[in-house]
Design an enzyme around this catalytic site. Structure first.
Site, short mmCIF file in Angstrom:
data_model
loop_
_atom_site.label_atom_id
_atom_site.label_comp_id
_atom_site.label_asym_id
_atom_site.label_seq_id
_atom_site.Cartn_x
_atom_site.Cartn_y
_atom_site.Cartn_z
N PRO A 240 0.82 -1.22 0.00
CA PRO A 240 0.00 0.00 0.00
C PRO A 240 0.84 1.26 0.00
O PRO A 240 1.93 1.31 0.57
CB PRO A 240 -0.80 -0.11 1.31
CG PRO A 240 -0.79 -1.56 1.65
CD PRO A 240 0.53 -2.08 1.16
N CYS A 241 0.32 2.29 -0.65
CA CYS A 241 0.97 3.60 -0.62
C CYS A 241 0.44 4.37 0.59
O CYS A 241 -0.73 4.72 0.64
CB CYS A 241 0.67 4.38 -1.90
SG CYS A 241 1.41 6.02 -1.94
N GLN A 242 1.29 4.60 1.55
CA GLN A 242 0.90 5.31 2.77
C GLN A 242 1.85 6.48 2.99
O GLN A 242 2.49 6.95 2.05
CB GLN A 242 0.93 4.34 3.95
CG GLN A 242 -0.05 3.18 3.79
CD GLN A 242 0.16 2.10 4.82
OE1 GLN A 242 1.27 1.70 5.11
NE2 GLN A 242 -0.94 1.63 5.40
N ASN B 91 3.60 -0.41 -6.99
CA ASN B 91 2.85 0.53 -6.17
C ASN B 91 2.07 1.47 -7.09
O ASN B 91 2.29 1.50 -8.30
CB ASN B 91 3.79 1.34 -5.26
CG ASN B 91 3.12 1.77 -3.97
OD1 ASN B 91 2.14 2.49 -3.99
ND2 ASN B 91 3.66 1.34 -2.83
#
Length: 425
Positions: free
Chosen positions: A92-94, A135
């Site tokens: 996940p892109c966080q 991503n």
């Protein structure tokens, strides 16, 4: 020669499908028919805050239970993960801002985006010579408050661990695949591999990146009028310093990072491949699904709701602070055109929202949602791959969360040839 690999954040197995060119599974056992050279010695999939684990259940249905772990990656003892040559994963892109622990004994840890730091922990313990990650494209420019910081932190961390890095934003729909889906693929290689040594020794690295690179010869680009930009992370002491002080702006859509030097530019895709279309996917799906399409129809009052969602609108709104503003959004094609690759599929696919795909079914002469099998084919998964006891909603979610496996399949041959070079350890 089999090549040992592990899959982190495995989902329902997209990387493995792509690498081993999986097209089908045994209808009696449910097990995938793997034809490639990749031996997956370990995989992990965990969905937090849920009572059930449908993605993991699908994974072990298709690949068996051995060495496949359903556990929070943060709790996994990284030393116990089997040795491997290739690490793959989509994460996940966080928010990847970082800080030192109070004692400084634990080194750098993430305030958020902890899953990235679990990848780092695996890399630190197992030292895989090759890493392939995926991503969303916004990673190159996040967060909005400090453009490019997150990716800069990742690059600096990988450099500190002894890797060079190449990346490329790939739109699958531009290369003969049935979905316009932009994703960033990241390829990292230990500096002491033959492959890395060759790149390090190249004098004109700009020309290498334009004419070849790891990605640009597989997914061709225009090479005229390219504006190459360079920048450096040498001024920063470590990833913490990068996190706190990076002001270098967003990263461009392809690049090379060696010894803290960044070479990157924005690509213009160049492909002569036949366009794959949503209409072709719908036609192919007829062979594999025996379902009542009446259950997917939208008509009457429901059709009016969809027409509103897909249409242009300007709405006056008031924020919590009392500020008045106008929310606006443009018109979307309704129904979705069948002569083009589909739009990007999201995890909300199939639900009543603006992003769900609606097609005009010529046989029924009515509009309908796409089916679960059609969603799988848009991601280039084997048909009925997720038909493992999931609900319809869960099957859509899995595909919205997956990658286009055809991108990985296209990369596989070159990746294998690089890894199989003699004396690359």
């Amino acid at each position: 020669m089999k090549i040992n690999a592990i899959e982190l954040f495995a989902g329902v197995g997209g990387f493995r499908i792509g690498l081993n060119h999986i097209k089908d599974f045994d209808k009696e056992t449910g097990l995938a028919e793997e034809h490639g050279d990749w031996n997956f010695v370990w995989a992990n999939q965990w969905e937090p805050s849920t009572k059930t684990q449908p993605a993991f259940d699908c994974y072990i249905t298709r690949f068996g239970k051995e060495n496949h772990i359903n556990m929070d990656i943060n709790k996994v003892n990284k030393k116990e993960i089997p040795d491997h040559t290739l690490l793959v994963g989509g994460f996940p892109c966080q928010d990847y801002s970082v800080a030192r622990s109070l004692s400084n004994e634990m080194g750098i840890k993430g305030k958020k985006g902890v899953l990235w730091w679990d990848i780092v922990d695996v890399i630190f313990e197992k030292r895989p010579p090759f890493i392939l990650l995926e991503n969303v494209d916004r990673l190159l420019k996040s967060p909005a408050s400090q453009r490019g910081r997150d990716f800069a932190v990742m690059l600096r961390t990988l450099d500190d661990l002894g890797y060079i890095v190449q990346w490329r934003m790939i739109n699958a729909g531009e290369y003969g695949m049935p979905q316009r889906r932009r994703r960033v693929f990241i390829f990292a290689t230990l500096k002491d591999t033959i492959y890395s040594k060759k790149i390090i020794s190249i004098n004109d690295k700009e020309e290498y990146l334009k004419s070849d690179g790891f990605f640009n010869d597989i997914f061709p680009i225009e090479t005229e009028n390219i504006i190459v930009k360079k920048k450096s992370l040498e001024e920063f002491v470590d990833a913490v310093d990068v996190s706190e002080n990076y002001q270098g702006g967003k990263f461009l859509t392809t690049g090379l990072f060696i010894n803290n030097i960044i070479i990157n530019f924005n690509i213009n895709e160049k492909s002569n491949e036949k366009t794959a279309t949503l209409g072709e996917v719908i036609k192919d799906a007829e062979k594999f699904s025996n379902i009542d399409l009446e259950n997917y129809l939208i008509e009457g009052e429901e059709l009016e709701k969809w027409e509103y969602l897909k249409g242009a609108k300007r709405i006056k709104r008031t924020s919590k602070s009392g500020h008045s503003y106008v929310f606006s959004e443009g018109n979307m094609s309704f129904p979705d055109p069948l002569d083009l690759p589909s739009r990007t599929m999201l995890t909300s696919e199939g639900s009543l929202n603006r992003s769900t795909h609606i097609v005009f079914d010529k046989k029924l002469n009515k509009n309908r949602k796409i089916t679960e099998v059609e969603a799988e084919l848009l991601q280039m998964f084997p048909p009925n791959w997720t038909n493992t006891g999931m609900t319809k909603r869960q099957r859509y979610f899995m595909m919205g969360n997956a990658l286009v496996t055809g991108v990985v399949s296209r990369i596989e041959h070159k990746l294998k040839s690089i890894i199989k070079q003699k004396n690359n350890q």
